[in-house]
Design an enzyme around this catalytic site. Structure first.
Site, PDB file in Angstrom:
ATOM      1  N   CYS A  51       0.841  -1.198   0.000  1.00  0.00           N
ATOM      2  CA  CYS A  51       0.000   0.000   0.000  1.00  0.00           C
ATOM      3  C   CYS A  51       0.878   1.249   0.000  1.00  0.00           C
ATOM      4  CB  CYS A  51      -0.887  -0.016   1.248  1.00  0.00           C
ATOM      5  SG  CYS A  51      -1.917   1.451   1.457  1.00  0.00           S
ATOM      6  N   THR A  79       0.567   3.484   2.109  1.00  0.00           N
ATOM      7  CA  THR A  79       0.909   3.649   3.525  1.00  0.00           C
ATOM      8  C   THR A  79       2.197   2.910   3.862  1.00  0.00           C
ATOM      9  OG1 THR A  79      -1.419   3.869   4.121  1.00  0.00           O
ATOM     10  CG2 THR A  79       0.108   3.269   5.888  1.00  0.00           C
ATOM     11  N   HIS A 132       5.030   4.997   2.796  1.00  0.00           N
ATOM     12  CA  HIS A 132       5.289   6.056   3.779  1.00  0.00           C
ATOM     13  C   HIS A 132       6.100   5.512   4.950  1.00  0.00           C
ATOM     14  CE1 HIS A 132       2.943   9.362   2.126  1.00  0.00           C
ATOM     15  NE2 HIS A 132       1.938   8.527   1.897  1.00  0.00           N
ATOM     16  N   GLU A 166      -2.782  -5.329   3.504  1.00  0.00           N
ATOM     17  CA  GLU A 166      -3.517  -5.801   2.324  1.00  0.00           C
ATOM     18  C   GLU A 166      -3.130  -7.256   2.088  1.00  0.00           C
ATOM     19  OE1 GLU A 166      -2.800  -3.209  -0.985  1.00  0.00           O
ATOM     20  OE2 GLU A 166      -3.304  -1.387   0.135  1.00  0.00           O
ATOM     21  N   CYS A 205     -18.236   2.709  21.292  1.00  0.00           N
ATOM     22  CA  CYS A 205     -18.515   4.132  21.111  1.00  0.00           C
ATOM     23  C   CYS A 205     -19.884   4.305  20.440  1.00  0.00           C
ATOM     24  CB  CYS A 205     -17.416   4.809  20.288  1.00  0.00           C
ATOM     25  SG  CYS A 205     -17.383   4.331  18.534  1.00  0.00           S
ATOM     26  N   CYS A 223     -15.707   4.827  13.836  1.00  0.00           N
ATOM     27  CA  CYS A 223     -15.266   4.626  15.222  1.00  0.00           C
ATOM     28  C   CYS A 223     -14.145   5.602  15.570  1.00  0.00           C
ATOM     29  CB  CYS A 223     -14.777   3.184  15.407  1.00  0.00           C
ATOM     30  SG  CYS A 223     -14.028   2.857  17.025  1.00  0.00           S
ATOM     31  N   ILE A 266      -5.789   3.605  -6.274  1.00  0.00           N
ATOM     32  CA  ILE A 266      -7.141   3.777  -5.744  1.00  0.00           C
ATOM     33  C   ILE A 266      -7.955   4.687  -6.651  1.00  0.00           C
ATOM     34  CG2 ILE A 266      -8.504   4.617  -3.788  1.00  0.00           C
ATOM     35  CD1 ILE A 266      -6.204   3.753  -1.959  1.00  0.00           C
ATOM     36  N   ASP A 323      -3.943  13.552 -13.820  1.00  0.00           N
ATOM     37  CA  ASP A 323      -2.691  13.306 -13.096  1.00  0.00           C
ATOM     38  C   ASP A 323      -1.581  13.916 -13.940  1.00  0.00           C
ATOM     39  OD1 ASP A 323      -0.440  11.924 -11.635  1.00  0.00           O
ATOM     40  OD2 ASP A 323      -2.105  10.833 -10.729  1.00  0.00           O
ATOM     41  N   ARG A 382       0.686   5.971 -14.987  1.00  0.00           N
ATOM     42  CA  ARG A 382      -0.567   5.649 -14.305  1.00  0.00           C
ATOM     43  C   ARG A 382      -1.787   6.105 -15.105  1.00  0.00           C
ATOM     44  NH1 ARG A 382       1.237   6.064  -7.901  1.00  0.00           N
ATOM     45  NH2 ARG A 382       2.039   3.924  -7.862  1.00  0.00           N
ATOM     46  N   ILE A 440      -5.463  13.101   1.055  1.00  0.00           N
ATOM     47  CA  ILE A 440      -5.202  13.896   2.261  1.00  0.00           C
ATOM     48  C   ILE A 440      -4.330  15.090   1.879  1.00  0.00           C
ATOM     49  CG2 ILE A 440      -4.239  13.891   4.588  1.00  0.00           C
ATOM     50  CD1 ILE A 440      -4.715  10.852   4.619  1.00  0.00           C
TER      51      ILE A 440
END
EC number: 1.1.1.103
Length: 341
Positions: free
Chosen positions: A38, A40, A43, A64, A96, A107, A175, A195, A200, A264
């Site tokens: 991923c 992430t 990162h 994943e 919660c 959550c 994604i 892009d 891509r 983000i």
């Protein structure tokens, strides 16, 4: 067992041996077959500011995957040894207000597999049985291993009615490309993705978008005119986190348009709020997947003919994990699969 871990507070990821996880009363033990890398994970590999603030060291990373159930906690019902599963990477608290109200994806106490607790880049993974999702027999291991990011795409794309609408997707990462493919599959009229990464954008073309636009070379307004669009896009899917892309989206949305934001942006991003106000735009933030409505929709979309195969561009044995991370970090890849068999 063999695992990929963040062992040092610096750039890199390392193969190591760690103890096999213990199965709690409400858990499943999963023998991992395939994992995917991923953004992430990149990162975390790069050890950027977010990773330094978030990831405990040492930590087995990855979230994943697809695998086979080989152990079942004594309180678990609905699963059996041999079931092929993937799983929701967001572990929720269950107590919660949102969890109790059935909105578990919201959550406030979420923890992440491979982020706050040991991940799937290992021979075995333990997760709560609640988080596991059985994979239908007619969905391949490769596709099942990317259900987590595919779920981000599905959650974002299906936030609004798309039938007959003109859709702008900003950001052609895996994604974003999958979200564009979903939009086209469910009946959007024009699906335009933007892009500056030509590799891509070509993946997006293979996935059937109406137009894949390199905004460094081509004007989005010219593309809209070419398509006969006189009033702007009805739906925007912001997947890039790039301020210029979001500003362009605001410029090109129709009045009353709806925007789903998964990308983000920087915390200090500035926009012209008059465009949001006077156009009457609706902006929805997206985090993760709806549990588990998104998961059932993912399976149904693939079973109804959505072809995601072009987005998987590289496959490696886990022993060649470094090649996989190099491919992801280059920007010249779609999804990268690591096989643990």
């Amino acid at each position: 067992m063999k695992a990929l871990s963040k062992l040092k507070a610096e750039e890199g990821i390392w193969m190591t041996d760690v103890p096999e996880p213990e199965v709690g009363h409400n858990d499943l033990l999963i023998k991992i077959r395939k994992t995917a890398i991923c953004g992430t994970d990149v990162h975390i590999y790069n050890w950027d500011d977010w990773s330094q603030k978030t990831i405990p060291v040492p930590m087995v990373v990855g979230h994943e995957y697809v695998g086979e159930v080989v152990g079942i906690g004594q309180e678990v019902k609905g699963f059996k040894i041999g079931d092929r599963v993937s799983g929701e990477g967001h572990i929720t608290c269950g107590h919660c207000r949102n969890c109790r109200g059935g909105r578990t994806h919201l959550c406030r106490n979420t923890t992440g597999v491979g982020v706050n607790r040991p991940g799937c880049f290992a021979e075995y993974l333990v997760i709560p049985a609640f988080n596991a999702f059985k994979i239908p027999d007619n969905i391949s291991d490769d596709l099942a291993s990317i259900f987590d990011p595919f779920g981000n795409a599905v959650h974002t794309a299906l936030s609004f009615d798309l039938v007959g609408e003109d859709v702008l997707v900003s950001g052609a990462g895996p994604i974003g490309v999958m979200a564009a493919a979903v939009a086209k599959h469910v009946g959007a009229r024009h699906v335009v993705i933007t892009d500056v990464n030509e590799y891509r954008l070509e993946l997006a073309r293979k996935m059937g978008v109406t137009r894949a636009v390199n905004v460094a070379k081509e004007s989005l307004n010219d593309v809209m005119a070419e398509l006969g669009m006189t009033e702007g896009f009805d739906v925007g899917l912001e997947m890039s986190g790039a301020p210029p892309a979001f500003r362009t989206m605001l410029d090109t949305m129709n009045h009353g348009g709806r925007i789903a934001m998964l990308g983000i942006p920087p915390s200090d991003m500035s926009i012209d709020w008059t465009k949001v106000i006077f156009k009457g735009l609706f902006i929805k933030g997206i985090y993760g997947r709806e549990m588990f409505e998104t998961w059932y929709k993912m399976a149904a979309l693939i079973q109804s003919g959505l072809d995601l195969s072009p987005i998987i561009t590289h496959r490696f044995s886990i022993d060649d994990f470094q090649k996989g991370f190099d491919a992801m970090r280059s920007g010249q890849s779609g999804k990268v699969i690591l096989s643990w068999d």
